[in-house]
Design an enzyme around this catalytic site. Structure first.
Site: not given
Ligand code: WQD
Length: 342
Positions: A129, A14, A35-36, A16, A297-298, A153, A157
């Site tokens: 995470s 993967g 790895d699968n 990382i 969302p989220g 998710y 973790k």
């Molecule tokens: C970063 C910023 C978005 C895409 C992810 C995983 C999390 C962890 C870290 C594993 C945010 C903005 C994004 C786009 C945008 N991974 N964005 N347009 O969500 O912080 O975290 O990576 O452990 O679990 O969810 O990363 O890169 O999706 O978003 O504006 O097309 O970029 O709103 O502010 P995120 P991301």
């Protein structure tokens, strides 16, 4: 030739995992990969071998939920320590498929722990995470700050951290380091190894790289009404090679204490989406068209690490800056427009 320390890397093909395999091979470890290939490809491991100028000791296409196959791997190799990356990691997907996320992420971790215990292996670095902090209002975030996971998710973790702590209290001698990554981005500076999301990228950096390459028309910026400097989301981007180095350093400190310890892996620097766009344009000399749309969302406003615990405990800090993250991501995109050949 003295025997090399052998590390089992689950999910080693993967994003990382593969960069960590390079770091370990470069520092004299032997690496066994399982790895699968559900979200990775064997091509990444061919690149690992090319960069490190030697291959992993073994690569096995195995699902960590397959207890017999996992036990067989421990029978075949004299494993000294394990780094457990293999997991599902898409927040949005986890809301749609919670059973798969708890099964793979939590069940996979307990299956691994059983195989480790059965084979007398008691050293584990666990991939956690920053998403377990959820809608944190405090920045920067330290390890003792409260968890508040807000999706399956992140909860998977957080549950793994809890079960690891319980099992460490039950099994004497087990040493576990849980590393809470903030936002890993970038690629190996050779341009041979990088992030190859399936389909349209969810994460911002690979999406940016494809916009820069003309494979996507523009970046949709998810909201500019957050309480941040320019209204867009702020994150702590950390170079994937710094994340890889953090795992190697964690291995070197595993034996210091039994039980479970948690460390944040971040730079301590926050970058907004618009600041990232500007940095990418400066670093790569390519315009990034974007449009502001509604919030995703989220999403939370800001997630920034306090990297002080790792600095104090391990005398280690990240070394790559945002420019290097953008340059390396862009070099990989330019050299591998369609990802790995197989
Ligand atoms: C970063 C910023 C978005 C895409 C992810 C995983 C999390 C962890 C870290 C594993 C945010 C903005 C994004 C786009 C945008 N991974 N964005 N347009 O969500 O912080 O975290 O990576 O452990 O679990 O969810 O990363 O890169 O999706 O978003 O504006 O097309 O970029 O709103 O502010 P995120 P991301």
């Amino acid at each position: 030739m003295p025997r090399r320390t052998t590390v089992l890397v689950t999910g080693g093909a993967g994003f990382i995992g593969s960069h960590t395999c390079v770091e370990l091979l470069d520092h004299g470890y032997d690496v066994v990969v399982v790895d699968n290939y559900s979200n990775s490809s064997p091509g990444a491991l061919e690149r690992v071998a090319k960069i490190a100028e030697r291959p992993p000791a073994a690569v096995h296409e195995i699902d960590v939920l397959d207890r017999h196959a996992l036990s067989w791997v421990f029978d075949q190799h004299d494993i000294d320590a394990v780094i457990h990356f293999a997991a599902k990691k898409a927040v949005g997907e986890s809301v749609e498929l919670p059973v798969e996320y708890y099964d793979t992420n939590v069940g996979g971790t307990t299956a691994l722990l059983r195989a480790m215990h059965d084979h007398g292996v008691h050293r584990l670095v666990f991939s956690s995470s920053c998403s377990i902090y959820g809608n944190a209002t405090k920045v920067p975030l330290a390890e003792e700050d409260p968890a508040g996971p807000t999706n399956p998710y992140a909860r998977s973790k957080w549950l793994c951290e809890r079960l690891l702590a319980d099992i460490c209290r039950h099994l004497d001698g087990l040493c576990v380091l849980a590393l809470r990554y903030f936002n890993p981005v970038g690629a190996h500076p050779s341009g041979l190894l990088g992030e190859v999301p399936r389909g349209v990228p969810n994460n911002v950096m690979p999406y940016l790289a494809r916009v820069a390459a003309g494979r996507l028309p523009r970046l949709s910026v998810f909201g500019d009404d957050y309480p941040t400097s320019d209204g867009t989301g702020v994150r702590d981007y950390i170079h994937v090679m710094d994340v890889a180095a953090g795992h190697r350093v964690a291995l070197e400190h595993l034996d210091e204490e039994t039980g479970m310890r948690v460390f944040n892996l971040g730079t301590g620097q926050g970058t907004s989406v618009l600041q990232l766009v500007a940095a990418f344009e400066r670093a790569c000399g390519v315009p990034i068209p974007y449009e502001i749309i509604g919030r995703r969302p989220g999403d939370v406003a800001a997630l920034i690490a306090d990297p002080g615990a790792v600095a104090r405990a391990w005398a280690w800090t990240t070394t790559r800056d945002l420019t290097a993250m953008c340059e390396d991501a862009w070099r990989f995109q330019e050299l591998n427009p369609s990802g790995y050949p197989n």
